[in-house]
Design an enzyme around this catalytic site. Structure first.
Site, mmCIF file in Angstrom:
data_model
loop_
_atom_site.group_PDB
_atom_site.id
_atom_site.type_symbol
_atom_site.label_atom_id
_atom_site.label_comp_id
_atom_site.label_asym_id
_atom_site.label_seq_id
_atom_site.Cartn_x
_atom_site.Cartn_y
_atom_site.Cartn_z
ATOM 1 N N TRP A 167 1.035 -1.211 0.410
ATOM 2 C CA TRP A 167 0.061 -0.522 0.099
ATOM 3 C C TRP A 167 0.609 0.922 -0.090
ATOM 4 O O TRP A 167 0.665 2.556 0.402
ATOM 5 C CB TRP A 167 -1.117 0.443 1.612
ATOM 6 C CG TRP A 167 -1.778 -0.779 1.204
ATOM 7 C CD1 TRP A 167 -2.047 -2.253 0.122
ATOM 8 C CD2 TRP A 167 -3.296 -1.247 2.384
ATOM 9 N NE1 TRP A 167 -3.433 -2.553 0.354
ATOM 10 C CE2 TRP A 167 -4.050 -2.471 1.667
ATOM 11 C CE3 TRP A 167 -3.321 -0.458 3.590
ATOM 12 C CZ2 TRP A 167 -5.051 -2.800 2.658
ATOM 13 C CZ3 TRP A 167 -4.197 -1.086 4.367
ATOM 14 C CH2 TRP A 167 -4.892 -2.499 4.361
ATOM 15 N N LYS A 168 2.118 0.838 -0.247
ATOM 16 C CA LYS A 168 3.394 2.040 0.398
ATOM 17 C C LYS A 168 2.868 3.713 1.068
ATOM 18 O O LYS A 168 1.832 3.031 2.138
ATOM 19 C CB LYS A 168 3.567 2.451 -0.869
ATOM 20 C CG LYS A 168 3.578 1.416 -2.359
ATOM 21 C CD LYS A 168 4.287 2.212 -4.015
ATOM 22 C CE LYS A 168 4.383 0.967 -4.418
ATOM 23 N NZ LYS A 168 5.297 2.055 -5.785
ATOM 24 N N HIS A 200 13.175 -1.501 -1.031
ATOM 25 C CA HIS A 200 12.558 -1.484 -1.981
ATOM 26 C C HIS A 200 12.876 -0.335 -3.175
ATOM 27 O O HIS A 200 13.485 0.593 -2.353
ATOM 28 C CB HIS A 200 10.722 -1.049 -1.853
ATOM 29 C CG HIS A 200 9.421 -0.805 -2.404
ATOM 30 N ND1 HIS A 200 10.434 0.750 -3.728
ATOM 31 C CD2 HIS A 200 8.763 -1.317 -2.684
ATOM 32 C CE1 HIS A 200 9.213 0.349 -4.528
ATOM 33 N NE2 HIS A 200 8.151 -0.535 -4.635
ATOM 34 N N GLU A 248 11.353 -6.282 -9.266
ATOM 35 C CA GLU A 248 10.813 -4.845 -9.555
ATOM 36 C C GLU A 248 12.001 -4.097 -10.556
ATOM 37 O O GLU A 248 12.541 -3.225 -9.916
ATOM 38 C CB GLU A 248 10.661 -4.458 -8.680
ATOM 39 C CG GLU A 248 9.331 -4.799 -7.559
ATOM 40 C CD GLU A 248 8.508 -4.027 -6.751
ATOM 41 O OE1 GLU A 248 7.382 -4.155 -7.133
ATOM 42 O OE2 GLU A 248 9.176 -3.320 -6.630
ATOM 43 N N SER A 288 3.807 -2.788 -12.389
ATOM 44 C CA SER A 288 2.710 -1.731 -13.340
ATOM 45 C C SER A 288 1.465 -3.555 -13.462
ATOM 46 O O SER A 288 0.904 -3.873 -14.438
ATOM 47 C CB SER A 288 3.258 -1.428 -14.209
ATOM 48 O OG SER A 288 3.361 -0.319 -14.387
HETATM 49 P P1 13P Z 1 2.668 -0.193 -8.866
HETATM 50 O O1 13P Z 1 2.064 -1.730 -9.437
HETATM 51 O O2 13P Z 1 1.975 0.449 -8.764
HETATM 52 O O3 13P Z 1 3.207 -0.003 -10.413
HETATM 53 O O4 13P Z 1 4.029 -0.722 -7.732
HETATM 54 C C1 13P Z 1 5.069 -1.701 -7.635
HETATM 55 C C2 13P Z 1 5.437 -1.271 -6.233
HETATM 56 O O5 13P Z 1 6.041 -0.897 -6.479
HETATM 57 C C3 13P Z 1 5.306 -2.638 -5.342
HETATM 58 O O6 13P Z 1 5.554 -2.656 -4.452
#
Ligand code: 13P
Length: 243
Positions: A9-10, A93, A165, A207
Site C-alpha cells: 500500500w506504500k 524497496h 521489480e 505495473s
Molecule cells: P505498482 O504496482 O504501482 O507499479 O508498484 C509496484 C511496486 O512498487 C510494489 O512494491
C-alpha cells in the site's frame, strides 16, 4: 506450491482509509487459492491485526529496523512486528534505496534482523531503465542479490522471497513482458539457490493490474506478485487473488 500475492500500500492511504480497505478486503477475500498478504503503513498495522482476526489475509510490513532492540530512534523493530502477528516484511524497496538512500549493507542487516525475528523478508531487486538499455540487468540484479543475502542463513526460517521489480516498470503502466520476466526469475532463483543452498520464491512487481496479472501467474517460475496501485482497489485486487 501456492503462489503469493502481496499488496504494497506504500504511503498512499490515510489511517482511516487503511482500516476501511482492510475491512473490505477481509470481507471480499475468503479462502484464497494463493497466499495473500497485505502490507499497510506502520501505524495501521496494530488495528489491522484485529480487523483480520478470523480471516484469510496475512500481514506484512513495508520496512523494518536493522536490529531487534536498541537505541534506534524512529525505527520499527522486526521483533515487535512479529509480536503483533506480522509474518512478512518488504526490505530494500527501490523507493527506499533511492529516496532514503538505503545501501546494500543496510539491506543485508535488515534481512538478517527480519529472519532473526521469524519474519519472512521480501527483498526487492531491480534495474533502472538505463542499466537495462546498457545490457546490465543481470549484473545489477546479481550484485543486489549477493549483497542482500551475504552470510544469510535460512536453515531454521520460514524462508525468504525475492521480488523482482524493474524500476522502469514501477508505477509507469508499462510492465515487463511476462516471458522476459520468467527468464529473469529463473536466473534469480538459480543465483539465490547457489548462495542459500535452498530454493526460494521469486515474485514479480511493477505495473501489475487486473488485466495483466494472469499472464504473469501463468509463468512457471513467477511465484507470485508484488502489487502497488492496483492493490488499493478492492475489486481489482480481489480479482487478482482469485486467478
Ligand atoms: P505498482 O504496482 O504501482 O507499479 O508498484 C509496484 C511496486 O512498487 C510494489 O512494491
Amino acid at each position: 506450491m501456492k503462489k503469493i500475492i502481496i499488496a504494497n500500500w506504500k504511503m498512499q492511504l490515510s489511517f482511516k482509509d487503511s482500516l476501511i480497505l482492510a475491512k473490505e478486503l477481509k470481507k471480499k477475500i475468503k479462502n484464497p487459492k494463493n497466499d495473500t498478504v497485505i502490507c499497510p503503513g506502520f501505524l495501521a498495522i496494530a488495528p489491522i491485526v484485529d480487523i483480520l482476526q478470523g480471516g484469510d489475509l496475512l500481514l506484512g510490513a513495508q520496512n523494518c529496523a536493522l536490529k531487534n532492540r536498541g537505541a534506534l530512534t524512529g525505527e520499527t523493530s522486526p521483533a515487535t512486528l512479529n509480536e503483533l502477528g506480522v509474518k512478512y516484511v518488504i526490505i530494500g524497496h527501490s523507493e527506499r534505496r533511492l529516496i532514503l538512500k538505503e545501501d546494500p549493507d543496510l539491506i543485508n542487516a535488515k534481512t538478517k534482523a527480519a529472519l532473526a525475528a521469524k519474519l519472512i523478508p521480501i527483498i526487492c531487486v531491480g534495474e533502472t531503465l538505463n542499466e537495462r538499455e546498457l545490457g546490465q540487468t543481470k549484473k545489477v540484479l546479481l550484485a543486489q542479490v549477493k549483497s542482500a543475502l551475504k552470510e544469510v542463513n535460512i536453515k531454521n526460517s520460514s524462508g525468504i522471497i525475492i521480488a523482482y521489480e524493474p524500476l522502469w516498470a514501477i508505477g509507469t503502466g508499462e510492465p515487463i513482458i511476462p516471458f522476459e520476466a520468467e527468464a529473469i526469475h529463473i536466473f534469480l532463483k538459480a543465483e539465490a539457490a547457489k548462495i542459500l543452498g535452498k530454493k526460494i520464491r521469486v515474485v514479480y512487481g511493477g505495473s501489475v493490474n487486473g488485466s495483466n496479472a494472469a499472464q504473469f501467474l501463468q509463468e512457471k517460475n513467477i511465484d507470485g506478485l508484488l502489487i502497488g496501485s492496483a492493490s488499493l482497489n478492492v475489486q481489482e485486487f480481489a480479482s487478482i487473488v482469485k486467478l
